[in-house]
Design an enzyme around this catalytic site. Structure first.
Site, short mmCIF file in Angstrom:
data_model
loop_
_atom_site.label_atom_id
_atom_site.label_comp_id
_atom_site.label_asym_id
_atom_site.label_seq_id
_atom_site.Cartn_x
_atom_site.Cartn_y
_atom_site.Cartn_z
N PHE A 130 -30.17 26.75 42.84
CA PHE A 130 -29.60 27.85 43.62
C PHE A 130 -28.47 27.33 44.51
O PHE A 130 -28.57 26.23 45.07
CB PHE A 130 -30.74 28.44 44.47
CG PHE A 130 -30.40 29.74 45.15
CD1 PHE A 130 -30.52 30.94 44.47
CD2 PHE A 130 -29.98 29.75 46.47
CE1 PHE A 130 -30.22 32.14 45.11
CE2 PHE A 130 -29.67 30.95 47.11
CZ PHE A 130 -29.79 32.15 46.42
N ASP B 277 -38.29 23.64 46.26
CA ASP B 277 -37.93 24.98 46.74
C ASP B 277 -38.85 25.97 46.03
O ASP B 277 -38.86 26.05 44.80
CB ASP B 277 -36.46 25.25 46.42
CG ASP B 277 -36.00 26.59 46.98
OD1 ASP B 277 -36.80 27.55 46.94
OD2 ASP B 277 -34.85 26.68 47.44
N TYR C 61 -39.26 36.87 51.87
CA TYR C 61 -38.84 38.26 51.61
C TYR C 61 -38.84 38.59 50.12
O TYR C 61 -38.46 39.67 49.73
CB TYR C 61 -37.46 38.55 52.24
CG TYR C 61 -36.36 37.56 51.88
CD1 TYR C 61 -35.74 37.62 50.64
CD2 TYR C 61 -35.96 36.58 52.78
CE1 TYR C 61 -34.73 36.73 50.30
CE2 TYR C 61 -34.95 35.69 52.46
CZ TYR C 61 -34.35 35.76 51.22
OH TYR C 61 -33.35 34.88 50.89
N LYS C 62 -39.24 37.62 49.28
CA LYS C 62 -39.32 37.89 47.84
C LYS C 62 -40.74 38.35 47.52
O LYS C 62 -41.12 39.46 47.87
CB LYS C 62 -38.86 36.66 47.08
CG LYS C 62 -37.36 36.42 47.31
CD LYS C 62 -36.81 35.11 46.81
CE LYS C 62 -35.30 35.05 47.11
NZ LYS C 62 -34.71 33.75 46.87
N ARG D 79 -31.80 40.26 35.34
CA ARG D 79 -33.10 39.70 35.70
C ARG D 79 -34.08 40.83 35.90
O ARG D 79 -33.80 41.76 36.65
CB ARG D 79 -32.95 38.95 37.01
CG ARG D 79 -33.21 37.49 36.91
CD ARG D 79 -33.05 36.71 38.17
NE ARG D 79 -32.86 37.43 39.42
CZ ARG D 79 -32.77 36.83 40.60
NH1 ARG D 79 -32.89 35.52 40.69
NH2 ARG D 79 -32.57 37.52 41.71
C1 LIG Z 1 -33.58 33.29 47.57
C2 LIG Z 1 -33.35 31.83 47.56
C3 LIG Z 1 -32.83 31.17 48.68
C4 LIG Z 1 -32.38 31.97 49.87
O1 LIG Z 1 -32.10 31.25 51.01
P1 LIG Z 1 -31.80 32.03 52.36
O2 LIG Z 1 -31.58 31.00 53.35
O3 LIG Z 1 -32.99 32.91 52.63
O4 LIG Z 1 -30.61 32.92 52.13
C5 LIG Z 1 -32.72 29.78 48.64
N1 LIG Z 1 -33.09 29.09 47.53
C6 LIG Z 1 -33.58 29.72 46.44
C7 LIG Z 1 -34.00 28.91 45.25
C8 LIG Z 1 -33.71 31.10 46.42
O5 LIG Z 1 -34.18 31.70 45.34
#
Ligand SMILES: *Cc1c(COP(=O)(O)O)cnc(C)c1O
Length: 412
Positions: free
Chosen positions: A127, A204, A229-230, A378
């Site tokens: 990501f 992560d 939040y997911k 997705r």
């Molecule tokens: C959603 C997501 C993030 C989001 O990071 P934020 O700091 O909340 O914006 C980071 N890494 C991965 C792998 C994600 O899927």
């Protein structure tokens, strides 16, 4: 061809977790929400919980609430996430900041501790925020980023890291579930491989927490971060969590030294003395209000058990793949996720050159997946809030939107 909707109705009727579906707020105009892996839906009672909080803990108890419960909340809530989802014993998980900020804190802590080494290993397909933070920390720490490549569908394998992880490696940063393909990495095997080289491992968990059971303690994981939040339905911008293995407490030192991470928060002393527990990873006043919505979802995950959630997740993604095979593959759509449910997380990704236009049509029609550049859709299936009928409805809607043909992209 089987009747997909009939199959889906039968699966819904037999679903042991079906009673949770009604606990989520109505979504007028939406027939299929397939993005719970990006933003989980609100629970129906969240408005009432927030207003109770405003009247009670905040409005009536006022500042006394800090002593009564809020000071303890970041670790108490972290412990619940640890027990329900992470396989982490108490005292190693804390809720604070965003995933990005926590990534920064943990990467900096790790590179400072392994300063005799020179490389941070990360995958090219990780990501963006993970890659960007790794590049920033490498620059600050005088290290280099060593990029590894993985199969875009099957995700990172032990063999991909075997050559890259050496006596130069300070830290390896990987996602447990790939945000694009949904590929599920072998956390236990990869962590062991990284440890053979004497490096630290940071996972992560953004796309796996709340949907995939894991055993961070047992598998020797050093560090982890994840979103709430997911699949934890904490609401937009809800604070993330960090896991730091107990063995590293008092050794690792995070870079954003704030009063809330000091050994004695109210000593107001002249110098910073870091707390020797997980609390050190807090910097400033924790976002208490933002920690409220995820608690209702944790109640439900505890009730359903994470193994129960995972079982439904596999049934949902299997059904999505079956529907894909029957109605989308014949139209030239590609499956961009592993076929074996054991090797993927809670979403699947499909590809077709017209999918940007298709997504616009779907959103306008109340079918909500998300679009991932260059041509992926997705389908995120959040087990407690997504039904099998909703899943099939979504796939059939993709077919219908695709059959309308490409939208003429404006030129110039
Ligand atoms: C959603 C997501 C993030 C989001 O990071 P934020 O700091 O909340 O914006 C980071 N890494 C991965 C792998 C994600 O899927």
């Amino acid at each position: 061809m089987t009747d997909l909707l009939t199959t889906a109705r039968a699966l819904d009727a037999a679903d042991p977790l079906g009673s949770h579906l009604d606990a989520f707020a109505e979504m007028p105009g939406v027939t299929a929400y397939l993005d719970g892996n990006s933003l989980g839906r609100p629970l129906r009672d969240i408005g009432e919980k927030i207003s109770d909080f405003v009247r009670g803990d905040w409005g009536t108890r006022l500042i006394r609430s800090w002593d009564e419960q809020w000071m303890d909340l970041p670790v108490a809530l972290g412990d619940r996430i640890g027990a329900a989802c992470l396989g982490a014993a108490a005292g190693q998980t804390v809720v604070a900041d965003s995933t990005t900020v926590l990534l920064y804190k943990l990467l900096r802590s790790a590179t400072a501790e392994r300063k005799d080494r020179s490389e941070i290993v990360i995958e090219r397909g990780n990501f963006p925020t993970d890659r960007f933070v790794a590049e920033g920390v490498a620059a600050e720490s005088g290290m280099t980023v060593r990029w590894i490549s993985a199969d875009p569908v099957q995700g990172v394998q032990i063999s991909d890291i075997a050559d890259a992880v050496t006596a130069r490696t300070a830290l390896v940063v990987l996602s447990h579930v790939d945000y694009r393909s949904g590929a599920l990495a072998d956390m236990e095997g990869i962590t062991a491989k990284v440890h053979e080289a004497g490096a630290l491992m940071l996972w992560d968990l953004c796309h796996s927490v709340g949907v995939i059971p894991m055993r961070l303690d047992e598998w020797g994981v050093d560090l982890a971060v994840g979103c709430t939040y997911k699949y934890l339905n904490g609401g937009p911008g809800a604070p993330a969590f960090a896991y730091v293995r107990a063995a590293h407490h008092g050794v690792l030192r995070q870079p954003i030294q704030g009063w809330m991470g000091a050994a004695d928060v109210f000593a107001m002393g002249p110098a910073y003395v870091p707390d020797a527990t997980i609390r050190q990873f807090i910097s400033g006043t924790p976002p208490v209000l933002g920690m409220l919505p995820m608690q209702g979802m944790l109640d439900r995950i505890e009730q359903a058990t994470i193994e129960g959630v995972r079982a439904k997740s596999k049934t949902l993604t299997d059904l999505a793949v079956q529907a894909f095979d029957e109605v989308l593959a014949p139209l030239g759509v590609r499956l961009l996720s592993p076929r074996d449910a054991e090797l993927r997380g809670g979403h699947i990704t499909i590809g077709h050159p017209d999918f940007r236009a298709v997504t616009q049509r779907l959103w306008a029609d109340g079918v909500i997946p998300d679009f991932r550049f260059p041509d992926g859709i997705r389908l995120g299936l959040s087990p407690l809030s997504t039904s099998h009928v909703e899943t099939v409805t979504g796939v059939l809607a993709v077919r219908d939107a695709l059959l309308q043909g490409p939208i003429q992209e404006p030129t110039g």
